[in-house]
Scaffold this motif. Sequence first.
Motif, PDB file in Angstrom:
ATOM      1  N   ASP A 178      14.360  61.166  43.943  1.00 43.58           N
ATOM      2  CA  ASP A 178      13.428  61.134  42.815  1.00 43.58           C
ATOM      3  C   ASP A 178      12.049  60.686  43.302  1.00 43.58           C
ATOM      4  O   ASP A 178      11.893  60.120  44.378  1.00 43.58           O
ATOM      5  CB  ASP A 178      13.929  60.248  41.680  1.00 43.58           C
ATOM      6  CG  ASP A 178      14.321  58.850  42.132  1.00 43.58           C
ATOM      7  OD1 ASP A 178      13.756  58.367  43.139  1.00 43.58           O
ATOM      8  OD2 ASP A 178      15.201  58.227  41.504  1.00 43.58           O
ATOM      9  N   LEU A 179      11.025  60.939  42.492  1.00 46.83           N
ATOM     10  CA  LEU A 179       9.650  60.669  42.885  1.00 46.83           C
ATOM     11  C   LEU A 179       9.264  59.224  42.618  1.00 46.83           C
ATOM     12  O   LEU A 179       9.431  58.723  41.501  1.00 46.83           O
ATOM     13  CB  LEU A 179       8.688  61.594  42.130  1.00 46.83           C
ATOM     14  CG  LEU A 179       8.666  63.062  42.523  1.00 46.83           C
ATOM     15  CD1 LEU A 179       7.608  63.801  41.712  1.00 46.83           C
ATOM     16  CD2 LEU A 179       8.395  63.231  44.015  1.00 46.83           C
ATOM     17  N   ASP A 180       8.741  58.575  43.629  1.00 46.37           N
ATOM     18  CA  ASP A 180       8.207  57.227  43.512  1.00 46.37           C
ATOM     19  C   ASP A 180       6.679  57.292  43.455  1.00 46.37           C
ATOM     20  O   ASP A 180       6.066  58.346  43.695  1.00 46.37           O
ATOM     21  CB  ASP A 180       8.648  56.380  44.703  1.00 46.37           C
ATOM     22  CG  ASP A 180      10.157  56.412  44.905  1.00 46.37           C
ATOM     23  OD1 ASP A 180      10.876  56.037  43.970  1.00 46.37           O
ATOM     24  OD2 ASP A 180      10.608  56.841  45.988  1.00 46.37           O
ATOM     25  N   LEU A 181       6.069  56.130  43.162  1.00 49.40           N
ATOM     26  CA  LEU A 181       4.612  56.026  43.125  1.00 49.40           C
ATOM     27  C   LEU A 181       4.156  54.937  44.081  1.00 49.40           C
ATOM     28  O   LEU A 181       4.723  53.834  44.096  1.00 49.40           O
ATOM     29  CB  LEU A 181       4.125  55.679  41.716  1.00 49.40           C
ATOM     30  CG  LEU A 181       4.385  56.686  40.598  1.00 49.40           C
ATOM     31  CD1 LEU A 181       3.951  56.097  39.264  1.00 49.40           C
ATOM     32  CD2 LEU A 181       3.639  57.968  40.860  1.00 49.40           C
ATOM     33  N   LEU A 182       3.143  55.242  44.845  1.00 49.87           N
ATOM     34  CA  LEU A 182       2.497  54.257  45.697  1.00 49.87           C
ATOM     35  C   LEU A 182       1.027  54.203  45.321  1.00 49.87           C
ATOM     36  O   LEU A 182       0.330  55.231  45.365  1.00 49.87           O
ATOM     37  CB  LEU A 182       2.647  54.618  47.177  1.00 49.87           C
ATOM     38  CG  LEU A 182       4.073  54.610  47.738  1.00 49.87           C
ATOM     39  CD1 LEU A 182       4.081  55.115  49.169  1.00 49.87           C
ATOM     40  CD2 LEU A 182       4.661  53.203  47.683  1.00 49.87           C
ATOM     41  N   ALA A 183       0.554  53.018  44.946  1.00 51.74           N
ATOM     42  CA  ALA A 183      -0.836  52.871  44.522  1.00 51.74           C
ATOM     43  C   ALA A 183      -1.309  51.464  44.832  1.00 51.74           C
ATOM     44  O   ALA A 183      -0.509  50.519  44.856  1.00 51.74           O
ATOM     45  CB  ALA A 183      -0.974  53.148  43.026  1.00 51.74           C
ATOM     46  N   PHE A 184      -2.609  51.340  45.083  1.00 52.31           N
ATOM     47  CA  PHE A 184      -3.157  49.999  45.213  1.00 52.31           C
ATOM     48  C   PHE A 184      -3.043  49.288  43.870  1.00 52.31           C
ATOM     49  O   PHE A 184      -3.205  49.897  42.810  1.00 52.31           O
ATOM     50  CB  PHE A 184      -4.618  50.051  45.668  1.00 52.31           C
ATOM     51  CG  PHE A 184      -4.767  50.260  47.147  1.00 52.31           C
ATOM     52  CD1 PHE A 184      -4.738  49.187  48.014  1.00 52.31           C
ATOM     53  CD2 PHE A 184      -4.919  51.534  47.665  1.00 52.31           C
ATOM     54  CE1 PHE A 184      -4.857  49.370  49.386  1.00 52.31           C
ATOM     55  CE2 PHE A 184      -5.048  51.734  49.028  1.00 52.31           C
ATOM     56  CZ  PHE A 184      -5.016  50.655  49.905  1.00 52.31           C
ATOM     57  N   GLY A 185      -2.745  47.989  43.929  1.00 53.35           N
ATOM     58  CA  GLY A 185      -2.534  47.235  42.705  1.00 53.35           C
ATOM     59  C   GLY A 185      -3.796  46.574  42.226  1.00 53.35           C
ATOM     60  O   GLY A 185      -4.915  46.989  42.534  1.00 53.35           O
ATOM     61  N   ASN A 186      -3.622  45.516  41.431  1.00 49.90           N
ATOM     62  CA  ASN A 186      -4.743  44.665  41.050  1.00 49.90           C
ATOM     63  C   ASN A 186      -4.256  43.231  41.064  1.00 49.90           C
ATOM     64  O   ASN A 186      -3.103  42.949  41.394  1.00 49.90           O
ATOM     65  CB  ASN A 186      -5.337  45.072  39.703  1.00 49.90           C
ATOM     66  CG  ASN A 186      -4.370  44.879  38.551  1.00 49.90           C
ATOM     67  OD1 ASN A 186      -3.234  44.459  38.734  1.00 49.90           O
ATOM     68  ND2 ASN A 186      -4.814  45.203  37.347  1.00 49.90           N
ATOM     69  N   GLY A 187      -5.151  42.312  40.780  1.00 45.84           N
ATOM     70  CA  GLY A 187      -4.766  40.919  40.942  1.00 45.84           C
ATOM     71  C   GLY A 187      -4.535  40.609  42.416  1.00 45.84           C
ATOM     72  O   GLY A 187      -5.316  41.003  43.282  1.00 45.84           O
ATOM     73  N   ASP A 188      -3.444  39.946  42.727  1.00 45.14           N
ATOM     74  CA  ASP A 188      -3.163  39.562  44.114  1.00 45.14           C
ATOM     75  C   ASP A 188      -2.785  40.749  44.990  1.00 45.14           C
ATOM     76  O   ASP A 188      -2.733  40.623  46.209  1.00 45.14           O
ATOM     77  CB  ASP A 188      -2.030  38.526  44.153  1.00 45.14           C
ATOM     78  CG  ASP A 188      -2.462  37.179  43.591  1.00 45.14           C
ATOM     79  OD1 ASP A 188      -3.679  36.901  43.613  1.00 45.14           O
ATOM     80  OD2 ASP A 188      -1.589  36.433  43.119  1.00 45.14           O
ATOM     81  N   SER A 189      -2.497  41.898  44.391  1.00 44.73           N
ATOM     82  CA  SER A 189      -2.065  43.053  45.181  1.00 44.73           C
ATOM     83  C   SER A 189      -3.136  44.133  45.274  1.00 44.73           C
ATOM     84  O   SER A 189      -2.845  45.258  45.633  1.00 44.73           O
ATOM     85  CB  SER A 189      -0.805  43.665  44.552  1.00 44.73           C
ATOM     86  OG  SER A 189      -1.087  44.152  43.252  1.00 44.73           O
ATOM     87  N   GLU A 190      -4.383  43.774  44.986  1.00 50.85           N
ATOM     88  CA  GLU A 190      -5.413  44.803  44.911  1.00 50.85           C
ATOM     89  C   GLU A 190      -5.718  45.440  46.263  1.00 50.85           C
ATOM     90  O   GLU A 190      -6.240  46.562  46.306  1.00 50.85           O
ATOM     91  CB  GLU A 190      -6.702  44.226  44.334  1.00 50.85           C
ATOM     92  CG  GLU A 190      -7.338  43.157  45.194  1.00 50.85           C
ATOM     93  CD  GLU A 190      -8.656  42.672  44.618  1.00 50.85           C
ATOM     94  OE1 GLU A 190      -9.247  43.439  43.839  1.00 50.85           O
ATOM     95  OE2 GLU A 190      -9.072  41.560  44.935  1.00 50.85           O
TER      96      GLU A 190
END
Length: 738
Positions: A178-190
């Motif tokens: 199945d398809l996952d998502l990878l993205a830059f976060g925000n807060g401490d994971s930005e």
Amino acid sequence: MGKTYKRIILVLLSCWSFSAFAQFNLGFQESLNLDFSINGALRLATVGGFTNPQFSPIDLNADGKDDLFVFDRSNDIWRTFLYNTSSNKFDYAPSYEASFPNDLAEMVLLRDYDCDGFQDIFGYRNGGFQVYRNSGANPPTFELITPSLQSDYGSITTSTFILPGDLPAILDVDGDGDLDLLAFGNGDSENSIVWHQNRSMEEYGSCDSLEFKVVTECWGGFQEPPNGSNLEAISCRPVSAPVLSTQLASRFHPGSTIFMTDMDGDDDYDVALGDIQTKTMIYAPNIGDQNSPEIDVTSQNANFPNAINPINFQYMAAGYEVDVDQNGKLDLIVSSNNNIDSSCNVGHIWHYANSLANGNSYTLVTKSFLLEEMVDLGTGAAPVRMDIDGDGLIDLLIAKDFLRSPTDATRSRLHYFRNTGTATSPSFTELDADFAQLSNYSFKAAMPALGDLDSDGDLDLLIGDAEGRLHYFQNNPSGGTANFTLVGPNYMGINSIGQNAAPEIADVNEDGLLDLIVGERLGIISYFENQGSASSPLFTTSPTLSPFGNIDVSYYCCIGNAVPRFKKDPIFGSGAYLFVGSSEKQIKIYELASNLNDSFPLVDSISILADRIVPCFGDFNADGIIDLLIGTGEGGLKFFDRPENYPVGLIPSHKSESTTNFKVYPNPTSGLVTIETGDQSGGAIQIYDMQGRMVLDQMIVNQSNRIDLSHLQSGVFLVRFITSESISTVRLLLQTTR
């Protein structure tokens, strides 16, 4: 109301509806039948240009071959191409563009999330993702599955976060189907990559669901440090909820793209990142595996995808895998995803061919994929027609705002395309890329207009610029060829126009003298009456009337980029009209009132999937029918012809535009709307989407009516109420939750 009276109204409204709406867009249909040449014939001449294209494969015509969908982030427009198995090239196929939802913005990637073989839509929306499912029809149709994709952050389930301008990776990163998502976060994971794992296979044993859980906020154990591009190893922190949107202003992550590919063929994904501050992509291999990724930052390098021809252009390079030659090997297309003026707008779509079926070995094919086959002059094309060389054939002058390539940058120029064909079969060949040496003056956002301002029998040139000034170039032909000389910089001291002055020269008040009509960035128009003579015009520094006709082509606020074209020709109707190009994917048509101090009614419109539209009307093939060429904000051209001349007709001449008592609420709506028609109880409700498709045509007899629009895709719609005396128009924002 008696039955007989109702029946009469129904018949009359049916007739009005047919006459007013039967020829949508005045009959104009996009055509590829206008030839251009720049160092050779251009196969895709009038596609319209690209600035920040995002590429996705999709089988548009159900022939089993991957075609191409290109979304341009710069102006939220898209183009569709069919793969031609005979030429092994992509042919422009604009008819498929209307198949896509009209609310696409910022980021659009096509991926098959439910494993049915049809590419679905993942798009940006309000700091997250919206998803449309492809029904598998031919041509494709899309159903909104969710306007806000959710992800389980442990302490809270909320919208799956993506920063505007970022480009995520949407793929099966853990190999479970199945398809996952990878993205830059925000807060401490930005500054690190958040892995939103799709739990569809784990929970249901199938890949047709969209249930995400944040597994880690530092996929691969690395980060891109604040205000830097070199990767550095980090220890992963516990998963935390995303910060509030009101707190984002204090964060450091400036914008990045994520490209995942298996470079070394070891069945896990390596990473290459583009950044808003760099010209390259930083590549680093994965020395872990699918479930325990470990990005080796000690092996990172900027020579991606190879040391011979690494990516090198301004800014925020983004990679896309597309099998360009349909040989079963995924090739690489790289373009700029940064839509500010400092980034490249030509020479910035690099195509690398892949020679390996397992793993990647890339060879640069071209730095102008698709661009090299179309007219794309940079940013902001603006065409006008005149016979430059006196041979009796109409040529083209096309101004551009600016150009920035990986190796060069220029401000506004004027391109001369000579008609090297015939009157009935024109072919425009670029002869001069800096006509009248316009580059000597360092204008920005040059916008041309033609008119005989000195009454000597030839057309002079007026240039508007980004500062709101006008500049007069007098034509003194030499040997029958136009010869423009700047004699009136900052023409007449006119200094009261807003940015991006867009002039038109016409006798507006029918006194035999040429006046000025000038559009501007905010979307309004100013009128300058000629108070001099035909050979010696005189204009005051401030407009005679502004906003002229109370015209404002901006949607809400505050960018409209109005470009007016004045037409008084029985081909269009009995009146005088302003055709106003805009940034709203429309040319709006207003009929001038007999008293120029009055408001001008909106009487028609032409919907076009382009931004910063600059209209240029004319009979291009001498068949007696007026055609339409437009310049686009993307720096290109689009051409429209029609089977015959149709007059302006959205509102018949005996009607007036009125919005006084017409109300549509709530606005925005999730589907159910109330339409109130004031003191009028009989009429027709017609609703159009932004591609010009009528989605509802319904008679009403009550003053208050409820209509359910929840079956429609989210987007902006025009709601019109038509009676025997008037037409009222309201824009409606539909946000369905299907």
